[in-house]
Design an enzyme around this catalytic site. Structure first.
Site, mmCIF file in Angstrom:
data_model
loop_
_atom_site.group_PDB
_atom_site.id
_atom_site.type_symbol
_atom_site.label_atom_id
_atom_site.label_comp_id
_atom_site.label_asym_id
_atom_site.label_seq_id
_atom_site.Cartn_x
_atom_site.Cartn_y
_atom_site.Cartn_z
ATOM 1 N N ASN A 32 48.244 46.301 56.140
ATOM 2 C CA ASN A 32 47.880 47.712 56.426
ATOM 3 C C ASN A 32 46.461 47.814 56.992
ATOM 4 O O ASN A 32 45.915 48.900 57.131
ATOM 5 C CB ASN A 32 48.004 48.557 55.153
ATOM 6 C CG ASN A 32 47.029 48.093 54.067
ATOM 7 O OD1 ASN A 32 46.218 47.170 54.292
ATOM 8 N ND2 ASN A 32 47.094 48.724 52.909
ATOM 9 N N ASN A 99 46.751 49.224 43.661
ATOM 10 C CA ASN A 99 46.963 48.357 44.827
ATOM 11 C C ASN A 99 47.358 46.931 44.445
ATOM 12 O O ASN A 99 48.226 46.322 45.062
ATOM 13 C CB ASN A 99 45.676 48.304 45.657
ATOM 14 C CG ASN A 99 45.912 47.656 47.017
ATOM 15 O OD1 ASN A 99 46.669 48.173 47.831
ATOM 16 N ND2 ASN A 99 45.328 46.480 47.225
ATOM 17 N N SER A 124 43.464 34.118 40.842
ATOM 18 C CA SER A 124 42.049 33.807 40.998
ATOM 19 C C SER A 124 41.508 33.137 39.749
ATOM 20 O O SER A 124 41.978 33.412 38.643
ATOM 21 C CB SER A 124 41.277 35.110 41.262
ATOM 22 O OG SER A 124 39.893 34.902 41.105
ATOM 23 N N TYR A 149 39.077 43.701 38.898
ATOM 24 C CA TYR A 149 39.741 42.827 39.888
ATOM 25 C C TYR A 149 40.408 41.652 39.155
ATOM 26 O O TYR A 149 41.609 41.415 39.311
ATOM 27 C CB TYR A 149 38.742 42.298 40.932
ATOM 28 C CG TYR A 149 39.277 41.075 41.644
ATOM 29 C CD1 TYR A 149 38.805 39.810 41.324
ATOM 30 C CD2 TYR A 149 40.289 41.192 42.585
ATOM 31 C CE1 TYR A 149 39.329 38.693 41.931
ATOM 32 C CE2 TYR A 149 40.825 40.075 43.194
ATOM 33 C CZ TYR A 149 40.335 38.823 42.857
ATOM 34 O OH TYR A 149 40.869 37.701 43.455
ATOM 35 N N LYS A 153 44.581 40.697 38.402
ATOM 36 C CA LYS A 153 45.255 39.406 38.647
ATOM 37 C C LYS A 153 45.886 38.896 37.341
ATOM 38 O O LYS A 153 46.994 38.350 37.337
ATOM 39 C CB LYS A 153 44.252 38.375 39.183
ATOM 40 C CG LYS A 153 43.755 38.654 40.589
ATOM 41 C CD LYS A 153 44.886 38.593 41.602
ATOM 42 C CE LYS A 153 44.413 38.797 43.032
ATOM 43 N NZ LYS A 153 45.533 38.761 43.987
ATOM 44 N N GLY A 296 28.214 40.522 35.043
ATOM 45 C CA GLY A 296 29.574 39.958 35.146
ATOM 46 C C GLY A 296 29.569 38.523 35.616
ATOM 47 O O GLY A 296 30.567 37.822 35.495
HETATM 48 C C1 WQD Z 1 28.925 32.975 43.956
HETATM 49 C C2 WQD Z 1 27.550 32.681 43.385
HETATM 50 C C3 WQD Z 1 26.464 34.605 42.443
HETATM 51 C C4 WQD Z 1 26.014 36.720 46.254
HETATM 52 C C5 WQD Z 1 34.085 36.047 43.336
HETATM 53 C C6 WQD Z 1 35.321 36.528 42.637
HETATM 54 C C7 WQD Z 1 36.409 35.498 42.778
HETATM 55 C C8 WQD Z 1 36.633 35.178 44.229
HETATM 56 C C9 WQD Z 1 35.341 34.729 44.877
HETATM 57 C C10 WQD Z 1 38.476 36.497 45.036
HETATM 58 C C11 WQD Z 1 27.292 33.391 42.062
HETATM 59 C C12 WQD Z 1 25.699 34.090 43.653
HETATM 60 C C13 WQD Z 1 26.351 35.792 45.289
HETATM 61 C C14 WQD Z 1 24.657 36.986 46.550
HETATM 62 C C15 WQD Z 1 24.019 35.344 44.916
HETATM 63 N N1 WQD Z 1 37.136 36.294 44.928
HETATM 64 N N2 WQD Z 1 25.354 35.118 44.645
HETATM 65 N N3 WQD Z 1 23.694 36.270 45.859
HETATM 66 O O1 WQD Z 1 31.390 35.874 41.960
HETATM 67 O O2 WQD Z 1 31.833 33.345 41.949
HETATM 68 O O3 WQD Z 1 33.610 34.893 42.693
HETATM 69 O O4 WQD Z 1 34.381 35.774 44.681
HETATM 70 O O5 WQD Z 1 39.354 35.818 44.614
HETATM 71 O O6 WQD Z 1 37.570 35.999 42.206
HETATM 72 O O7 WQD Z 1 35.044 36.667 41.269
HETATM 73 O O8 WQD Z 1 31.633 34.566 44.126
HETATM 74 O O9 WQD Z 1 30.301 34.415 46.202
HETATM 75 O O10 WQD Z 1 30.121 36.528 44.773
HETATM 76 O O11 WQD Z 1 29.089 34.404 43.959
HETATM 77 O O12 WQD Z 1 23.129 34.713 44.313
HETATM 78 O O13 WQD Z 1 24.283 37.830 47.406
HETATM 79 O O14 WQD Z 1 26.557 33.165 44.281
HETATM 80 O O15 WQD Z 1 25.579 35.003 41.405
HETATM 81 O O16 WQD Z 1 26.504 32.517 41.233
HETATM 82 P P1 WQD Z 1 32.028 34.678 42.580
HETATM 83 P P2 WQD Z 1 30.285 35.046 44.837
#
Ligand code: WQD
Length: 335
Positions: A32, A99, A124, A149, A153, A296
């Site tokens: 979509n 969704n 995930s 989220y 899942k 989180g």
């Molecule tokens: C990775 C690391 C942050 C952004 C999430 C979802 C997971 C999957 C992937 C869907 C962490 C750090 C991040 C920033 C930072 N999504 N960070 N500055 O949170 O491990 O996983 O995305 O399936 O389900 O939970 O991924 O890339 O957001 O963070 O320092 O601007 O990078 O603290 O340690 P995450 P992320």
């Protein structure tokens, strides 16, 4: 064989469609465009020289799913269609549950009506919540999710477990993705979130191209080597290829059942390691500052993917340098 891919123009969906088409499958796709662009369809054709039989519509619309199943003899369904931004889900939990959960209930209802009983579901690593023991195996407890989220899942995994018990003809694979990053080496498809990226890699890539000024490193006081968060980053092409192994597994299962597999590399890298690797392979400087922790977030999360290796014959082959190179190649080709 006919594979029905929901969310086919999304980040993981589009890369999986490329691998499916290259492997000779017929792909029927639904999207979509709530978090993707129509032009991805042309990019997939450019890469594979093959077309997806595409339907525009919403997974919540039973009539479009019915139409697709009436018009196509579907062998396997691969379900990617979902919202996936953790922070966004905290602000809009109900839209995430509608969704991400109701859509799967609608899908299953239509699958049963058309006797389509092979499904791969994109889950995930977030369903594990905070785990004290690393690496994470599929046997570890799930449930203490920290955001809607992840909870959405988790709910779907419970639904699929109940379905598998009630309807033993269903053959279901649940893939728990760790941190998918990078892009197809062609630079034609990749992670292109609308607005400011919530995830680390796309944010770094936009700092590298100066579209964004500075990366905030969310905390340097975690219980890790250098104090920054550690994650199991997996190249999106490795992740996409795992779905080919999953389809083979479903086709070779003698009886119904539900199987769960972690998809990761088994290696954890910190935020600072990611920054340094990205700078080295792309010869760029990433401007960053240390910022407060993001609520989180957990210290460390990386997979034990030996079950997928043993049972599916799949292991990730691309490394962090490949991920950083391909992620950067995508953003400079799509500025
Ligand atoms: C990775 C690391 C942050 C952004 C999430 C979802 C997971 C999957 C992937 C869907 C962490 C750090 C991040 C920033 C930072 N999504 N960070 N500055 O949170 O491990 O996983 O995305 O399936 O389900 O939970 O991924 O890339 O957001 O963070 O320092 O601007 O990078 O603290 O340690 P995450 P992320």
């Amino acid at each position: 064989m006919n594979i029905f891919v929901t969310g086919c123009t999304g980040y993981i969906g589009s890369h999986t469609c490329v691998e499916l088409l290259n492997a000779g499958y017929n792909v029927i796709g639904l999207d979509n465009f709530s978090n993707s662009k129509r032009e991805v369809l042309d990019k997939i054709k450019q890469i594979t020289n093959k077309k997806i039989k595409f339907y525009e519509g919403d997974m919540l619309d039973e009539s479009i799913l019915d139409k697709i199943m009436n018009e196509n003899n579907i062998d396997v369904v691969v379900d990617f269609a979902a919202y996936k931004a953790v922070g966004d889900s905290v602000v809009k939990p109900i839209s995430y549950y509608i969704n991400n959960v109701s859509s799967v209930l609608t899908l299953i209802k239509v699958m049963q009506k058309h006797n389509v009983k092979k499904l791969i579901f994109s889950s995930s690593a977030t369903v594990y919540g905070k785990q004290d023991i690393m690496p994470i195996t599929e046997e570890m407890p799930i449930g203490n999710t920290t955001n809607p989220y992840g909870t959405s899942k988790l709910f779907v995994e419970h639904i699929l477990n109940d379905l598998s018990i009630a309807d033993p003809e269903f053959k279901i694979i649940v893939f728990r993705y760790f941190n998918p990053v990078g892009a197809h080496p062609s630079g034609l498809i990749g992670e292109n979130p609308n607005g400011i990226p919530a995830n680390l890699m796309p944010f770094i890539a936009k700092v590298a191209t100066k579209e964004l000024e500075c990366l905030s490193v969310f905390g340097d006081d975690y219980d890790t080597l250098d104090g920054t968060g550690v994650r199991d980053y997996i190249h999106i092409v490795d992740l996409a290829k795992a779905h080919l192994n999953g389809i083979n597994k479903l086709n070779n299962m003698n009886e119904g059942g539900l199987l769960v597999y972690n998809l990761g590399t088994g290696k954890g890298y910190s935020v600072l390691e990611m920054i340094k690797t990205f700078e080295k392979v792309n010869n760029v400087t990433i401007n960053y500052k240390i910022a407060p922790r993001r609520s989180g977030d957990i210290d460390t999360c990386y997979a034990d993917s030996s079950k997928a290796s043993k049972e599916l014959g799949w292991t990730a082959s691309l490394n962090l340098e490949d991920m950083c190179k391909d992620a950067y190649n995508f953003v400079i080709n799509n500025k």
